[in-house]
Design a protein around this motif. Structure first.
Motif, PDB file in Angstrom:
ATOM      1  N   MET A  34      -7.092 -38.792   3.201  1.00  0.00           N
ATOM      2  CA  MET A  34      -7.728 -38.461   1.955  1.00  0.00           C
ATOM      3  C   MET A  34      -9.144 -39.026   1.880  1.00  0.00           C
ATOM      4  O   MET A  34      -9.824 -38.811   0.899  1.00  0.00           O
ATOM      5  N   ILE A  35      -9.575 -39.675   2.910  1.00  0.00           N
ATOM      6  CA  ILE A  35     -10.919 -40.246   2.916  1.00  0.00           C
ATOM      7  C   ILE A  35     -11.979 -39.164   2.780  1.00  0.00           C
ATOM      8  O   ILE A  35     -12.992 -39.360   2.123  1.00  0.00           O
ATOM      9  N   GLU A  36     -11.744 -37.987   3.372  1.00  0.00           N
ATOM     10  CA  GLU A  36     -12.749 -36.938   3.304  1.00  0.00           C
ATOM     11  C   GLU A  36     -13.032 -36.484   1.872  1.00  0.00           C
ATOM     12  O   GLU A  36     -14.075 -35.929   1.585  1.00  0.00           O
ATOM     13  N   GLU A  37     -12.117 -36.742   0.944  1.00  0.00           N
ATOM     14  CA  GLU A  37     -12.351 -36.397  -0.455  1.00  0.00           C
ATOM     15  C   GLU A  37     -13.440 -37.264  -1.087  1.00  0.00           C
ATOM     16  O   GLU A  37     -13.927 -36.952  -2.159  1.00  0.00           O
ATOM     17  N   LEU A  38     -13.809 -38.356  -0.435  1.00  0.00           N
ATOM     18  CA  LEU A  38     -14.832 -39.240  -0.972  1.00  0.00           C
ATOM     19  C   LEU A  38     -16.241 -38.675  -0.804  1.00  0.00           C
ATOM     20  O   LEU A  38     -17.170 -39.142  -1.434  1.00  0.00           O
ATOM     21  N   LEU A  94     -14.198 -31.904  -3.047  1.00  0.00           N
ATOM     22  CA  LEU A  94     -13.099 -31.350  -3.833  1.00  0.00           C
ATOM     23  C   LEU A  94     -13.465 -30.025  -4.484  1.00  0.00           C
ATOM     24  O   LEU A  94     -12.598 -29.192  -4.742  1.00  0.00           O
ATOM     25  N   ALA A  95     -14.727 -29.790  -4.744  1.00  0.00           N
ATOM     26  CA  ALA A  95     -15.164 -28.539  -5.363  1.00  0.00           C
ATOM     27  C   ALA A  95     -14.967 -27.358  -4.417  1.00  0.00           C
ATOM     28  O   ALA A  95     -14.804 -26.222  -4.871  1.00  0.00           O
ATOM     29  N   GLN A  96     -14.971 -27.603  -3.127  1.00  0.00           N
ATOM     30  CA  GLN A  96     -14.812 -26.536  -2.139  1.00  0.00           C
ATOM     31  C   GLN A  96     -13.377 -26.023  -2.068  1.00  0.00           C
ATOM     32  O   GLN A  96     -13.147 -24.923  -1.577  1.00  0.00           O
ATOM     33  N   ASP A  97     -12.419 -26.807  -2.526  1.00  0.00           N
ATOM     34  CA  ASP A  97     -11.001 -26.425  -2.490  1.00  0.00           C
ATOM     35  C   ASP A  97     -10.365 -26.837  -3.814  1.00  0.00           C
ATOM     36  O   ASP A  97      -9.844 -27.944  -3.950  1.00  0.00           O
ATOM     37  N   PRO A  98     -10.402 -25.941  -4.817  1.00  0.00           N
ATOM     38  CA  PRO A  98      -9.901 -26.304  -6.145  1.00  0.00           C
ATOM     39  C   PRO A  98      -8.446 -26.792  -6.159  1.00  0.00           C
ATOM     40  O   PRO A  98      -8.119 -27.716  -6.897  1.00  0.00           O
ATOM     41  N   ALA A  99      -7.597 -26.202  -5.340  1.00  0.00           N
ATOM     42  CA  ALA A  99      -6.192 -26.625  -5.316  1.00  0.00           C
ATOM     43  C   ALA A  99      -6.063 -28.055  -4.801  1.00  0.00           C
ATOM     44  O   ALA A  99      -5.321 -28.867  -5.359  1.00  0.00           O
ATOM     45  N   ARG A 100      -6.800 -28.362  -3.766  1.00  0.00           N
ATOM     46  CA  ARG A 100      -6.772 -29.729  -3.225  1.00  0.00           C
ATOM     47  C   ARG A 100      -7.405 -30.703  -4.209  1.00  0.00           C
ATOM     48  O   ARG A 100      -6.970 -31.846  -4.347  1.00  0.00           O
ATOM     49  N   PHE A 132      -7.317 -30.373  -7.454  1.00  0.00           N
ATOM     50  CA  PHE A 132      -6.283 -30.589  -8.469  1.00  0.00           C
ATOM     51  C   PHE A 132      -5.285 -31.635  -7.994  1.00  0.00           C
ATOM     52  O   PHE A 132      -4.959 -32.578  -8.721  1.00  0.00           O
ATOM     53  N   ALA A 133      -4.795 -31.460  -6.769  1.00  0.00           N
ATOM     54  CA  ALA A 133      -3.774 -32.368  -6.245  1.00  0.00           C
ATOM     55  C   ALA A 133      -4.292 -33.800  -6.180  1.00  0.00           C
ATOM     56  O   ALA A 133      -3.599 -34.741  -6.596  1.00  0.00           O
ATOM     57  N   THR A 134      -5.499 -33.972  -5.693  1.00  0.00           N
ATOM     58  CA  THR A 134      -6.077 -35.315  -5.578  1.00  0.00           C
ATOM     59  C   THR A 134      -6.265 -35.941  -6.952  1.00  0.00           C
ATOM     60  O   THR A 134      -5.922 -37.111  -7.167  1.00  0.00           O
ATOM     61  N   ARG A 135      -6.796 -35.173  -7.875  1.00  0.00           N
ATOM     62  CA  ARG A 135      -7.009 -35.702  -9.232  1.00  0.00           C
ATOM     63  C   ARG A 135      -5.692 -35.987  -9.935  1.00  0.00           C
ATOM     64  O   ARG A 135      -5.555 -36.981 -10.654  1.00  0.00           O
ATOM     65  N   PHE A 136      -4.689 -35.112  -9.742  1.00  0.00           N
ATOM     66  CA  PHE A 136      -3.390 -35.315 -10.379  1.00  0.00           C
ATOM     67  C   PHE A 136      -2.716 -36.584  -9.862  1.00  0.00           C
ATOM     68  O   PHE A 136      -2.230 -37.403 -10.650  1.00  0.00           O
ATOM     69  N   VAL A 137      -2.698 -36.757  -8.543  1.00  0.00           N
ATOM     70  CA  VAL A 137      -2.078 -37.949  -7.953  1.00  0.00           C
ATOM     71  C   VAL A 137      -2.813 -39.209  -8.421  1.00  0.00           C
ATOM     72  O   VAL A 137      -2.180 -40.223  -8.751  1.00  0.00           O
ATOM     73  N   THR A 138      -4.131 -39.142  -8.487  1.00  0.00           N
ATOM     74  CA  THR A 138      -4.917 -40.286  -8.951  1.00  0.00           C
ATOM     75  C   THR A 138      -4.593 -40.612 -10.404  1.00  0.00           C
ATOM     76  O   THR A 138      -4.381 -41.783 -10.755  1.00  0.00           O
ATOM     77  N   ALA A 139      -4.532 -39.591 -11.251  1.00  0.00           N
ATOM     78  CA  ALA A 139      -4.203 -39.813 -12.663  1.00  0.00           C
ATOM     79  C   ALA A 139      -2.800 -40.404 -12.795  1.00  0.00           C
ATOM     80  O   ALA A 139      -2.586 -41.359 -13.544  1.00  0.00           O
ATOM     81  N   TYR A 140      -1.855 -39.853 -12.050  1.00  0.00           N
ATOM     82  CA  TYR A 140      -0.477 -40.349 -12.113  1.00  0.00           C
ATOM     83  C   TYR A 140      -0.398 -41.805 -11.638  1.00  0.00           C
ATOM     84  O   TYR A 140       0.246 -42.638 -12.279  1.00  0.00           O
ATOM     85  N   ALA A 141      -1.076 -42.095 -10.536  1.00  0.00           N
ATOM     86  CA  ALA A 141      -1.056 -43.460  -9.992  1.00  0.00           C
ATOM     87  C   ALA A 141      -1.694 -44.451 -10.964  1.00  0.00           C
ATOM     88  O   ALA A 141      -1.308 -45.623 -10.988  1.00  0.00           O
ATOM     89  N   ASN A 142      -2.644 -43.983 -11.752  1.00  0.00           N
ATOM     90  CA  ASN A 142      -3.310 -44.839 -12.739  1.00  0.00           C
ATOM     91  C   ASN A 142      -2.612 -44.823 -14.096  1.00  0.00           C
ATOM     92  O   ASN A 142      -3.155 -45.347 -15.071  1.00  0.00           O
ATOM     93  N   ASP A 143      -1.429 -44.223 -14.148  1.00  0.00           N
ATOM     94  CA  ASP A 143      -0.638 -44.137 -15.386  1.00  0.00           C
ATOM     95  C   ASP A 143      -1.432 -43.458 -16.506  1.00  0.00           C
ATOM     96  O   ASP A 143      -1.350 -43.839 -17.664  1.00  0.00           O
ATOM     97  N   ASP A 144      -2.207 -42.446 -16.122  1.00  0.00           N
ATOM     98  CA  ASP A 144      -3.026 -41.693 -17.074  1.00  0.00           C
ATOM     99  C   ASP A 144      -2.340 -40.357 -17.356  1.00  0.00           C
ATOM    100  O   ASP A 144      -2.715 -39.313 -16.824  1.00  0.00           O
ATOM    101  N   ALA A 145      -1.309 -40.417 -18.186  1.00  0.00           N
ATOM    102  CA  ALA A 145      -0.508 -39.227 -18.477  1.00  0.00           C
ATOM    103  C   ALA A 145      -1.332 -38.129 -19.136  1.00  0.00           C
ATOM    104  O   ALA A 145      -1.117 -36.944 -18.862  1.00  0.00           O
ATOM    105  N   ASP A 146      -2.265 -38.494 -19.998  1.00  0.00           N
ATOM    106  CA  ASP A 146      -3.070 -37.481 -20.677  1.00  0.00           C
ATOM    107  C   ASP A 146      -3.859 -36.637 -19.667  1.00  0.00           C
ATOM    108  O   ASP A 146      -3.901 -35.407 -19.775  1.00  0.00           O
ATOM    109  N   THR A 147      -4.461 -37.286 -18.692  1.00  0.00           N
ATOM    110  CA  THR A 147      -5.216 -36.558 -17.685  1.00  0.00           C
ATOM    111  C   THR A 147      -4.287 -35.729 -16.800  1.00  0.00           C
ATOM    112  O   THR A 147      -4.577 -34.566 -16.507  1.00  0.00           O
ATOM    113  N   ALA A 148      -3.166 -36.294 -16.384  1.00  0.00           N
ATOM    114  CA  ALA A 148      -2.214 -35.566 -15.543  1.00  0.00           C
ATOM    115  C   ALA A 148      -1.715 -34.311 -16.256  1.00  0.00           C
ATOM    116  O   ALA A 148      -1.694 -33.225 -15.676  1.00  0.00           O
TER     117      ALA A 148
END
Length: 75
Positions: A1-5, A10-16, A18-34
């Motif tokens: 996932m380093i290449e996402e940095l 991430l703009a080049q692959d909207p699905a990816r 989404f997945a990266t942002r969703f996992v990040t929000a979930y890991a940060n306990d940010d239910a509103d964002t998820a």
């Protein structure tokens, strides 16, 4: 996932993105964002939603495999 940095990666692959942002929000306990990300993907249409969920499942599977490798006896 380093290449996402890389800016714009991430703009080049909207699905990816989404997945990266969703996992990040979930890991940060940010239910509103998820939940917001999920709703946005759902309302984007059947194909974008399916691609986003596929990317999310692939991301979770890859993170799970990595975690299992790191915690395996003898690692």
């Amino acid at each position: 996932m380093i290449e996402e940095l890389v800016p714009g990666a991430l703009a080049q692959d909207p699905a990816r993105g989404f997945a990266t942002r969703f996992v990040t929000a979930y890991a940060n306990d940010d239910a509103d964002t998820a939940v917001g990300l999920y709703k946005a993907a759902r309302h984007a249409g059947v194909v974008p939603f399916t691609e986003s969920v596929h990317a999310l499942l692939a991301t979770v599977a890859s993170l799970t495999a990595l975690a299992l490798e790191e915690t395996a006896p003898g690692s």
